[in-house]
Structures are given as structure tokens and as C-alpha cells.
Design a protein around this motif. Structure first.
Motif, mmCIF file in Angstrom:
data_model
loop_
_atom_site.group_PDB
_atom_site.id
_atom_site.type_symbol
_atom_site.label_atom_id
_atom_site.label_comp_id
_atom_site.label_asym_id
_atom_site.label_seq_id
_atom_site.Cartn_x
_atom_site.Cartn_y
_atom_site.Cartn_z
ATOM 1 N N SER A 59 0.854 -1.186 0.000
ATOM 2 C CA SER A 59 0.000 0.000 0.000
ATOM 3 C C SER A 59 0.890 1.235 0.000
ATOM 4 O O SER A 59 1.728 1.395 0.887
ATOM 5 N N ARG A 68 -3.350 0.581 -3.484
ATOM 6 C CA ARG A 68 -3.041 -0.804 -3.136
ATOM 7 C C ARG A 68 -2.627 -1.541 -4.409
ATOM 8 O O ARG A 68 -3.390 -1.609 -5.359
ATOM 9 N N GLU A 122 6.345 1.760 1.624
ATOM 10 C CA GLU A 122 5.059 1.449 2.239
ATOM 11 C C GLU A 122 4.976 2.077 3.630
ATOM 12 O O GLU A 122 5.935 2.035 4.410
#
Length: 210
Positions: A59, A68, A122
Motif C-alpha cells: 500500500s 493498493r 510502504e
């Protein structure tokens, strides 16, 4: 073997065994590969294509939006931004961390996206040139300063220059023209618009701090 009369000599037992073992060893890799359909019937795991890399779910928060993605874990942030999210303002220049065209801000600090794995970003805040302007279209002071000082020619390096300049100001490395030249030296302008870039950064620093 042919004796020259058209007849064949019987193959010796040793030669027969050699031929059989060779045929079986060549067929073994093919026999051992099980496709998805066969795997479903037999319960065996499907064969993995040599060189293939499984993807991983990550993500990314880019310009305030969450994306995502399922990515090859080897994919760089540069390629992820351009190919997966469509943010082509991030430029691929040298792809070796030497030109600065791919510079983005990660948690407010400038980083080279061609040397950063997408997975490493992320949970962090990534900003590209597309995310600098305000919602009403008002440009970031650094963007406006680059326009005002004509600090670009072909424009290919400009997104990386602008983001690096913002990082330079936020790091406190834009107090003097010499500081700007030193701490912006990782961003190459092949058109050599450096004097105007230095002037733009100095102007934008005053606007950002004022």
C-alpha cells in the motif's frame, strides 16, 4: 549399426541401456512439470516458471491518496509510480541515482526513486510533482519561482529539480547561493539553467519561510 549391406547389427545391451537412460533423463524435467489444471486434479503445487518472481501486496500513500498494488518486490518506486499509478512527472533519467530526475519527497525528505524499492516506501508519505499544487490550482512557491525565473529549458529535469529544491529548503541548506549550488549538485540540468535555478530556489525559500 549398418554393416554396409543394408542390414543392421543388433544393438549391444550396454548401448541399449545408455540410450534408454539418456532418453529418460531428457524427458524427466518435462514429466516433472505440472500445469495448473493438472495440479488442481492431483493436489500437487503447480510448476513455477524459471526466473518468475511472485508479487507482493503493498500500500503506497502518494500525494495524499492510498494505492493498493500487487508488485514484483524488485520493482523500484520510480517504476511503480510511473507504470502502476501513472504519475509520469517522475522522470527516468540515468536509472542509476546519478542525475536526480527521479527525485521525490518521502516523509518530507528528498529521495531518489530509482534507488528506492517501492516496498520500502510502504507506510510513508510520498509526494511527486503532481501533488504540489493546492486544490484550487495555486502552484507551490517553488513551482512559481521556477516559472518566474525561467529556471528551465527542455523541462525534463524540472520536476526532480523542484522537489529537490523543496527538500533543500526544508533541510535548511538554502541559506546562500553557494549552499544551494552545493546541496542541489545531485540534480543535473543538461541545458545548464543553473544560474536561474539558484535564483529560483533563493526566491522560493523567502516565500516558503515568509
Amino acid at each position: 549399426m549398418n554393416d554396409g549391406t543394408g542390414s543392421r547389427e543388433p544393438t549391444s545391451p550396454g548401448r541399449r541401456r545408455f540410450l534408454i537412460s539418456t532418453a529418460l533423463s531428457g524427458a524427466a524435467p518435462m514429466m516433472g512439470r505440472i500445469g495448473p489444471a493438472e495440479a488442481a486434479e492431483t493436489g500437487a503445487p503447480p510448476a513455477v516458471t524459471p526466473g518468475a518472481m511472485p508479487t507482493m501486496a503493498i500500500s503506497l500513500t502518494v500525494n495524499g491518496r492510498t494505492h493498493r498494488l500487487d508488485l514484483d518486490p524488485r520493482k523500484t518506486l520510480l517504476d511503480g509510480l510511473r507504470e502502476e499509478i501513472g504519475l509520469t512527472g517522475v522522470k527516468k533519467g540515468c536509472d542509476h541515482g546519478q542525475c536526480g530526475a527521479c527525485t521525490v519527497l518521502i516523509d518530507g525528505r528528498r529521495e531518489l526513486s530509482c534507488l528506492t524499492l517501492a516496498a520500502a516506501a510502504e507506510g510513508r508519505e510520498v509526494v511527486t510533482v503532481e501533488g504540489l499544487a493546492a486544490a484550487d490550482g495555486t502552484l507551490h512557491p517553488m513551482q512559481q519561482a521556477f516559472i518566474d525565473h525561467d529556471a528551465l529549458q527542455c523541462g525534463y529535469c524540472t520536476p526532480g529539480q523542484i522537489l529537490s529544491a523543496i527538500g533543500c529548503v526544508q533541510e535548511g541548506h538554502a541559506e546562500t547561493a553557494d549552499d544551494i549550488r552545493e546541496y542541489m549538485s545531485g540534480n543535473i540540468c543538461r541545458c545548464a539553467a543553473y544560474p536561474n535555478i539558484v535564483a529560483a530556489v533563493a526566491d522560493a525559500r523567502a516565500r516558503m519561510e515568509g
